[in-house]
Design an enzyme around this catalytic site. Sequence first.
Site: not given
Length: 347
Positions: A60, A97, A260
């Site tokens: 990520d 994120h 996600s």
Amino acid sequence: MLKFIAVAAIGVLSSHSLAAAFTPDDPYYLPYEWYASTLNLPTAWGISAGSPSVTIAVLDTGVRADSPDLAGRVLPTPADALADTGYTQMDGTEVHHGTWVASVAAMGINNSIGGTGVGNFSILPITATNSQGNPVDPSGVANAVRLAADSGAKVINVSLQLSSYDGLESAAAYAKSKGALTFVAAGNTNEGSTMTSFSDIIFVAGTDENDQRWVSTTDPTVGSTFGPFVTLSAPASNILVEDGLNAAGTDAMGLASGTSFSAAFASGAAALAWSINPNLTPDQVEQMLIDTSVDLGAPGYDDEFGYGRIDIGAVAIAAQASLVPEPASVSILGIGTILLLRRRARS
């Protein structure tokens, strides 16, 4: 890059050592983690709160090691990651994120901080995006999967939307040969996809508070992507995440939505199964997640939910049951014969 609701700060509390408990004392658990009961997490924690010896690789934007609810469990990024992915390794301070994803799977349980993840696992961050949070090209992500497997990760989480998954499939097959499973977010397009299933990638779609396919309540163009490629589903709506330390030096928490986090829940479920029984094979863990899932939508497999919405409590029970070997039939017959002889001797 998948789309997400902005995270808003909701506070911070101090930490104390982990104590065994079935219901965690984390302050945001009850008011915000609606999905804990849906996923049957209290039942799972009654069996295991997860083990740091099981590593989830988060491919990520990087993961903030200063995040209090992940303290001591964020591992160093492998030294050769730059050569493998093609992007400078970030620590998650630019785009958070990756920290959000990691926190859903692995926020500390019963430590009086923030909320709870699925279990107390270790996190291996491998940056697979640029500084804007956009994924590297598919070959770079595939290389990151191989690197994660070579680095000892049992679970590999890819909460990124790629232009092609063919290279990722071969990388996931390699990871499985090394003993790891690869989970990928289904996407947030709110549209159907004709992409067919892959043998070694576990795609995870999103559900909402009513066990329906997740669709954003604020943007009708955003919702769980669906199609014959979906393997499983998990909550994607209003998920509690950790954002790391803010400018004031306090731990920021927030709510976010997207598949996600569905992938992160499924990754956590697999990691919990391996925490309970380290001898399970990747195929056994994958089948365990499928067999214990809750059937939603049309009976049996369907394009919106796959084989069903994961039930982490049921996964923990199944993993615990797998520790007990089935008695050998020869031994049972032998015992029966001895008992029979004794009864005859007494008559």
